[in-house]
Scaffold this motif. Structure first.
Motif, PDB file in Angstrom:
ATOM      1  N   ASN A  96       0.782  -1.237   0.000  1.00 61.14           N
ATOM      2  CA  ASN A  96       0.000   0.000   0.000  1.00 61.14           C
ATOM      3  C   ASN A  96       0.815   1.290   0.000  1.00 61.14           C
ATOM      4  N   PRO A 110      -6.430   7.478  -3.963  1.00 56.71           N
ATOM      5  CA  PRO A 110      -7.102   8.264  -2.925  1.00 56.71           C
ATOM      6  C   PRO A 110      -6.236   8.337  -1.663  1.00 56.71           C
ATOM      7  N   GLU A 111      -6.366   9.436  -0.958  1.00 54.27           N
ATOM      8  CA  GLU A 111      -5.622   9.608   0.286  1.00 54.27           C
ATOM      9  C   GLU A 111      -6.079   8.580   1.313  1.00 54.27           C
ATOM     10  N   LYS A 112      -5.139   8.028   2.059  1.00 56.23           N
ATOM     11  CA  LYS A 112      -5.459   7.038   3.094  1.00 56.23           C
ATOM     12  C   LYS A 112      -5.815   7.772   4.375  1.00 56.23           C
ATOM     13  N   LYS A 113      -6.936   7.338   4.984  1.00 51.11           N
ATOM     14  CA  LYS A 113      -7.367   7.887   6.266  1.00 51.11           C
ATOM     15  C   LYS A 113      -7.448   6.746   7.260  1.00 51.11           C
ATOM     16  N   PRO A 173       1.418   2.807  -4.980  1.00 50.75           N
ATOM     17  CA  PRO A 173       1.715   4.164  -5.463  1.00 50.75           C
ATOM     18  C   PRO A 173       2.628   4.202  -6.699  1.00 50.75           C
TER      19      PRO A 173
END
Length: 155
Positions: A108, A120-123, A113
């Motif tokens: 990940n 999408p940004e990881k939260k 990447p």
């Protein structure tokens, strides 16, 4: 396990099967976010990009093959490093957790990447934690326990 090859093959096969089954059950069956075919096509899209989503079941099969290739690579890597990391011999459960988390980080934060520059940004939320737990329990644990069984005769 009698041989190195059989150990790596069986740990990769078990891990790959558990992981893809969990992904399909959680994301396609329970959460209804996608379909099994789209999950497999998304794996193939790492190589074939958007074409993977129009390739039907052929691309899904390619995605499945790539998924197992990745599982076998992670199984082989754990098998190779096992003798050099004393912690792996002490606690198989924690080794599986650590290796599963390592696999998640590699996939990940490094592989995806590179393959998909726009992600999408990881939260830190439930889906992220769920993805980590799936990798830990479906990849890290089986690889750790199957590999330990092979090496148990050496220590």
């Amino acid at each position: 396990m009698r041989s190195k090859t059989r150990t790596v093959f069986s740990s990769g096969l078990v891990a790959g099967t558990l992981d893809i089954t969990a992904a399909i059950l959680v994301y396609a069956v329970i959460l209804h976010k996608t379909t099994a075919e789209k999950i497999l096509q998304s794996i193939a899209s790492g190589i074939f990009k958007k074409e993977a989503y129009t390739g039907g079941s052929e691309m899904a099969l390619i995605g499945l093959g790539l998924h197992f290739l990745i599982a076998f690579i992670f199984a082989w890597f754990y098998f190779k490093i096992f003798p050099y990391i004393p912690f792996f011999k002490i606690n198989t459960f924690l080794s599986g957790v650590a290796y599963g988390f390592f696999v998640w980080v590699v996939m990940n934060l490094i592989v995806l990447p590179i393959v998909f520059p726009v992600l999408p940004e990881k939260k830190l939320d439930f889906p992220l934690l769920l993805s980590i737990l799936i990798i830990i329990f479906c990849i890290g644990m089986p690889i750790a326990f199957i590999t330990r069984k092979y090496y148990a005769k050496w220590y």
